[in-house]
Design a protein around this motif. Structure first.
Motif, PDB file in Angstrom:
ATOM      1  N   MET A   1     109.428 -37.409   0.703  1.00  8.04           N
ATOM      2  CA  MET A   1     108.574 -36.431   1.870  1.00  8.04           C
ATOM      3  C   MET A   1     109.474 -36.992   3.011  1.00  8.04           C
ATOM      4  SD  MET A   1     106.420 -34.102   1.124  1.00  8.04           S
ATOM      5  CE  MET A   1     105.975 -33.669   2.429  1.00  8.04           C
ATOM      6  N   GLU A   2     110.131 -38.564   2.998  1.00  3.67           N
ATOM      7  CA  GLU A   2     111.075 -38.813   4.102  1.00  3.67           C
ATOM      8  C   GLU A   2     111.773 -37.995   4.310  1.00  3.67           C
ATOM      9  OE1 GLU A   2     109.403 -42.148   6.082  1.00  3.67           O
ATOM     10  OE2 GLU A   2     108.350 -40.141   5.465  1.00  3.67           O
ATOM     11  N   GLY A   3     112.565 -37.242   3.971  1.00  2.00           N
ATOM     12  CA  GLY A   3     113.758 -37.005   3.569  1.00  2.00           C
ATOM     13  C   GLY A   3     115.146 -37.000   3.256  1.00  2.00           C
ATOM     14  N   GLU A   4     114.643 -37.558   1.825  1.00  2.00           N
ATOM     15  CA  GLU A   4     115.644 -38.454   1.562  1.00  2.00           C
ATOM     16  C   GLU A   4     116.234 -37.634   0.456  1.00  2.00           C
ATOM     17  OE1 GLU A   4     114.408 -42.319   0.340  1.00  2.00           O
ATOM     18  OE2 GLU A   4     113.841 -42.899   2.016  1.00  2.00           O
ATOM     19  N   ARG A   5     117.570 -38.066  -0.404  1.00  2.00           N
ATOM     20  CA  ARG A   5     118.137 -37.264  -1.124  1.00  2.00           C
ATOM     21  C   ARG A   5     117.778 -37.874  -2.258  1.00  2.00           C
ATOM     22  NH1 ARG A   5     122.491 -34.414  -1.023  1.00  2.00           N
ATOM     23  NH2 ARG A   5     124.405 -34.188  -3.023  1.00  2.00           N
ATOM     24  N   THR A   6     117.231 -36.563  -3.042  1.00  2.00           N
ATOM     25  CA  THR A   6     116.948 -36.865  -4.416  1.00  2.00           C
ATOM     26  C   THR A   6     117.724 -35.476  -5.217  1.00  2.00           C
ATOM     27  OG1 THR A   6     115.432 -34.406  -4.218  1.00  2.00           O
ATOM     28  CG2 THR A   6     114.529 -36.637  -4.040  1.00  2.00           C
TER      29      THR A   6
ATOM     30  N   GLY B   1      97.481 -30.182   2.342  1.00  3.56           N
ATOM     31  CA  GLY B   1      96.430 -31.553   1.703  1.00  3.56           C
ATOM     32  C   GLY B   1      97.376 -33.907   1.540  1.00  3.56           C
ATOM     33  N   ILE B   2      98.779 -32.909   1.106  1.00  2.28           N
ATOM     34  CA  ILE B   2      99.835 -33.705   0.971  1.00  2.28           C
ATOM     35  C   ILE B   2      99.911 -33.910   2.201  1.00  2.28           C
ATOM     36  CG2 ILE B   2     102.235 -34.076   0.360  1.00  2.28           C
ATOM     37  CD1 ILE B   2     101.302 -32.606  -2.086  1.00  2.28           C
ATOM     38  N   ALA B   3     100.447 -33.008   2.891  1.00  3.73           N
ATOM     39  CA  ALA B   3     101.319 -32.824   4.756  1.00  3.73           C
ATOM     40  C   ALA B   3     100.436 -33.800   5.325  1.00  3.73           C
ATOM     41  CB  ALA B   3     101.593 -31.625   5.378  1.00  3.73           C
ATOM     42  N   VAL B   4      99.360 -33.876   5.215  1.00  2.00           N
ATOM     43  CA  VAL B   4      98.226 -34.333   6.007  1.00  2.00           C
ATOM     44  C   VAL B   4      97.510 -35.976   5.187  1.00  2.00           C
ATOM     45  CG1 VAL B   4      95.326 -34.252   6.538  1.00  2.00           C
ATOM     46  CG2 VAL B   4      96.809 -32.362   7.061  1.00  2.00           C
ATOM     47  N   ALA B   5      97.743 -36.159   3.959  1.00  2.00           N
ATOM     48  CA  ALA B   5      98.171 -37.232   3.935  1.00  2.00           C
ATOM     49  C   ALA B   5      99.182 -38.632   4.282  1.00  2.00           C
ATOM     50  CB  ALA B   5      97.684 -36.941   2.517  1.00  2.00           C
ATOM     51  N   MET B   6     100.369 -36.906   4.470  1.00  2.00           N
ATOM     52  CA  MET B   6     101.651 -37.839   4.722  1.00  2.00           C
ATOM     53  C   MET B   6     101.052 -38.625   6.294  1.00  2.00           C
ATOM     54  SD  MET B   6     103.507 -38.373   2.071  1.00  2.00           S
ATOM     55  CE  MET B   6     105.027 -38.963   3.285  1.00  2.00           C
TER      56      MET B   6
ATOM     57  N   TRP C   1     106.117 -28.718   9.176  1.00  2.00           N
ATOM     58  CA  TRP C   1     106.739 -27.263   9.011  1.00  2.00           C
ATOM     59  C   TRP C   1     107.548 -28.094   7.464  1.00  2.00           C
ATOM     60  CZ3 TRP C   1     103.965 -23.418   9.632  1.00  2.00           C
ATOM     61  CH2 TRP C   1     103.059 -23.038  10.929  1.00  2.00           C
ATOM     62  N   ALA C   2     108.389 -29.164   8.018  1.00  2.08           N
ATOM     63  CA  ALA C   2     108.810 -29.768   7.150  1.00  2.08           C
ATOM     64  C   ALA C   2     108.458 -30.518   6.127  1.00  2.08           C
ATOM     65  CB  ALA C   2     109.211 -31.290   7.356  1.00  2.08           C
ATOM     66  N   ASP C   3     107.140 -31.227   6.067  1.00  2.00           N
ATOM     67  CA  ASP C   3     106.119 -31.388   4.944  1.00  2.00           C
ATOM     68  C   ASP C   3     105.574 -30.548   4.508  1.00  2.00           C
ATOM     69  OD1 ASP C   3     106.487 -34.063   6.201  1.00  2.00           O
ATOM     70  OD2 ASP C   3     104.608 -33.841   7.395  1.00  2.00           O
ATOM     71  N   LEU C   4     105.774 -29.128   5.038  1.00  2.00           N
ATOM     72  CA  LEU C   4     104.834 -28.048   3.946  1.00  2.00           C
ATOM     73  C   LEU C   4     105.896 -27.831   3.033  1.00  2.00           C
ATOM     74  CD1 LEU C   4     101.882 -26.261   3.941  1.00  2.00           C
ATOM     75  CD2 LEU C   4     103.793 -24.664   5.353  1.00  2.00           C
ATOM     76  N   THR C   5     107.240 -27.343   3.940  1.00  2.00           N
ATOM     77  CA  THR C   5     108.062 -27.252   2.805  1.00  2.00           C
ATOM     78  C   THR C   5     108.968 -27.715   1.724  1.00  2.00           C
ATOM     79  OG1 THR C   5     108.466 -25.968   4.756  1.00  2.00           O
ATOM     80  CG2 THR C   5     110.435 -26.137   3.029  1.00  2.00           C
ATOM     81  N   ARG C   6     108.795 -29.498   2.424  1.00  2.00           N
ATOM     82  CA  ARG C   6     109.315 -30.526   1.579  1.00  2.00           C
ATOM     83  C   ARG C   6     108.047 -30.332   0.260  1.00  2.00           C
ATOM     84  NH1 ARG C   6     111.334 -34.225   6.172  1.00  2.00           N
ATOM     85  NH2 ARG C   6     113.673 -33.254   6.048  1.00  2.00           N
TER      86      ARG C   6
ATOM     87  N   VAL D   1      95.172 -33.298  -4.494  1.00  2.00           N
ATOM     88  CA  VAL D   1      96.445 -33.403  -3.998  1.00  2.00           C
ATOM     89  C   VAL D   1      95.914 -33.946  -2.012  1.00  2.00           C
ATOM     90  CG1 VAL D   1      97.588 -32.616  -5.535  1.00  2.00           C
ATOM     91  CG2 VAL D   1      97.394 -31.629  -4.234  1.00  2.00           C
ATOM     92  N   GLY D   2      96.311 -35.454  -1.478  1.00  2.00           N
ATOM     93  CA  GLY D   2      96.465 -35.655  -0.350  1.00  2.00           C
ATOM     94  C   GLY D   2      95.478 -35.381   0.263  1.00  2.00           C
ATOM     95  N   ALA D   3      94.351 -34.672  -0.555  1.00  2.00           N
ATOM     96  CA  ALA D   3      93.054 -35.140   0.177  1.00  2.00           C
ATOM     97  C   ALA D   3      92.718 -36.244  -0.321  1.00  2.00           C
ATOM     98  CB  ALA D   3      92.067 -34.030   0.028  1.00  2.00           C
TER      99      ALA D   3
END
Length: 567
Positions: free
Chosen positions: A31-36, A148-153, A171-176, A379-381
């Protein structure tokens, strides 16, 4: 209660605890856009999606822009899913030639799956064709969970950032969340479920001849793919009407365990994500511990109630627990545990009929939902819901010691408390308001299968499940009527978005604040004292709000049962 039952419960708890930290670390990096590890495979797909949608994932959004994007996306999902159901009879991928879904049911279902509730007033195998199940319901299972995950982030970034004007890019949070977290885990789980006997086919239903020579239609379909995300995303909508009690959806004790672990895995891991991103993992473990205390208390009460069974049977010399509505292959312990897990995590999937639980056994799922689905939660909520109670707990602690409340370096001031109360009070407004109307209007009373306290409990449970975005039900209520489809749909919208919008306002407010270093007067929020305070605040707020309503239903049923009466 048996030793074997407690061993199974302990095994489940141990697996969830063991998964929380490694999965939390992975989610934080994603979610922070780091390499995995999956970046070489999925990175090009992610970039292609951004290019196709015209999204600059590096351009972050103010909380208001983030919220508008989230609401617009969910509104589009609702329109698409509603339309898909209404034209179902004209679409391919419908081997059993299912017709168009009625307007009120289509409205309820579209709202239900967009809000991550997955309440179903219909029988899945007799109402929805394969295309609608996959392109409509399953897609929403992914994106509603990712929302839900995006809002939590966004809220986590509000706590972790200082003097910032943005909370991320929706949009990035939703996609990731979809591409790197939900999709890979769902593929693994779906393959496992197929290996255990869960159906996965696009073929027509099977026409069989019974031993007596009668003809029987056996429903099959692409079950495993929907089952995987319904559990991981805490969605809960079953492919079959019997949900996870159906042998094609939950065939073995092992699938039962994996389904329960799936329900809790991401929600538990997000507490660790919070700790990592605010720079102190102990903060995440404190929240997880508060959730754990509430969860274990619920399991103990539900298991005890179901294991003791009905005292009326004991008076007749019949010993044993309450097996009514339960699958023999799961038994009392795993049925009680599943009921608590699914209502603690806003999933709503069931492997037993909750309407057949003992009064106190049914009370636990009700309480879990009415507390705001914060015991792991969706999840997130679940995380952002519990953080609302954290704000209340910190505010109360500040009042007791006479200083401005602080949490992870952020001062909690009037705006955050006001927004928190707006979010917390939206749930009882929907639950109690619609329940009050349903039990006095003919259109609400006409659907009751039971009179007296239990009939009232069925109505209360329906609106609680809808507003709490859970989706489970006391099945004695015939809810597929225009009245219940519309009002439960409205309750679901209130329970989802009247919470999310204030949460986003809190995220934006916190992000702009400077970080205050801890001092000798700072209330510690990573120890047992804070865990106890947080648990107390959750229970007191829920108790003061809902106890009168619960006393009319499950509590009256319990004492009536002890007195030898039934309802």
């Amino acid at each position: 209660m048996t030793f074997n039952g407690w061993i199974q419960i302990a095994l489940f708890c141990a697996i969830v605890v063991a998964l929380a930290r490694p999965l939390g670390g992975y989610i934080a990096r994603v979610m922070e856009g780091e390499r995995t590890l999956l970046a070489p495979l999925l990175g090009p797909v992610e970039r292609l999606l951004y290019a196709g949608a015209g999204v600059n994932q590096r351009r972050e959004q103010h909380w208001l822009a983030y919220t508008v994007a989230m609401l617009a996306f969910n509104a589009a999902g609702f329109v698409f899913l509603f339309a898909l159901q209404r034209v179902q009879g004209l679409l391919p991928g419908n081997p059993m030639q299912m017709g168009a879904v009625a307007p009120d049911s289509a409205f309820n279902t579209a709202v239900s799956f967009v809000t991550n509730t997955n309440w179903q007033g219909y029988g899945g195998e007799s109402t929805m064709g394969y295309l609608v199940q996959m392109a409509g319901l399953t897609v929403q299972n992914f994106v509603s969970a990712a929302t839900g995950i995006a809002v939590a982030m966004a809220l986590i970034r509000g706590f972790s950032r200082a003097s910032a004007q943005t909370v991320g890019n929706f949009w990035a949070d939703l996609t990731r969340a979809t591409l790197y977290i939900l999709l890979p885990l769902s593929i693994l789980c779906a393959l496992f479920y197929v290996s255990q006997g869960v159906t996965q086919t696009l073929g027509a239903y099977i026409q069989a001849t019974t031993l007596e020579g009668a003809k029987q239609t056996i429903a099959v379909g692409p079950t495993a793919s929907q089952l995987a995300i319904k559990m991981l995303g805490t969605n809960g909508g079953g492919f079959f009407n019997a949900n996870s009690a159906h042998p094609f959806e939950n065939p073995t004790a092992l699938t039962n365990l994996v389904q329960m672990v799936s329900i809790f895995a991401i929600g538990a891991a997000l507490t660790n994500v919070f700790g990592r991103m605010v720079g102190d993992e102990r903060q995440g473990w404190a929240i997880f511990a508060a959730m754990g205390v509430l969860f274990l208390a619920g399991v103990a009460v539900a298991y005890w109630a179901e294991a003791n069974g009905n005292p009326a049977f004991a008076a007749l010399g019949i010993e044993g627990g309450n097996m009514e509505g339960k699958e023999v292959r799961f038994g009392i312990a795993m049925s009680a545990l599943f009921a608590v897990v699914t209502t603690a995590a806003s999933c709503g999937a069931v492997n037993a009929m909750l309407d057949s639980f003992m009064p106190l056994g049914g009370l636990v799922p009700l309480v879990n939902m009415q507390l705001g689905e914060v015991i792991i939660g969706g999840v997130g909520a679940g995380l952002y819901g519990m953080l609302l109670f954290v704000i209340l707990a910190i505010f109360i602690a500040g009042l007791m010691v006479g200083r401005t409340p602080e949490y992870v370096g952020k001062k909690i001031e009037a705006k955050e408390v006001k927004m928190t109360m707006l979010a917390v009070l939206s749930l009882p407004l929907a639950i109690l308001g619609f329940t009050a109307l349903a039990i006095v209007l003919p259109s609400g009373l006409a659907s009751l299968a039971n009179a007296g306290p239990h009939g009232y409990s069925e109505v209360l449970y329906a609106y609680t499940s809808g507003a709490a975005n859970n989706g489970s039900a006391f099945a004695g209520l015939s809810a597929n009527t225009p009245w219940y489809n519309v009002t439960i749909g409205l309750a679901m919208l209130m329970g989802r978005f009247l919470v999310i919008v204030p949460v986003m306002a809190i995220a934006g407010s916190l992000a702009t604040k400077k970080t205050v270093p801890a001092s000798i007067g700072t209330f510690p929020t990573d120890g047992g004292l804070f865990v106890g305070l947080l648990v107390g605040v959750v229970l007191i707020v829920g108790g003061l709000t809902y106890f009168p309503a619960l006393a009319v239903g499950p509590v009256v049923e319990h004492f009536a049962m002890l007195a030898g009466q039934s309802f």
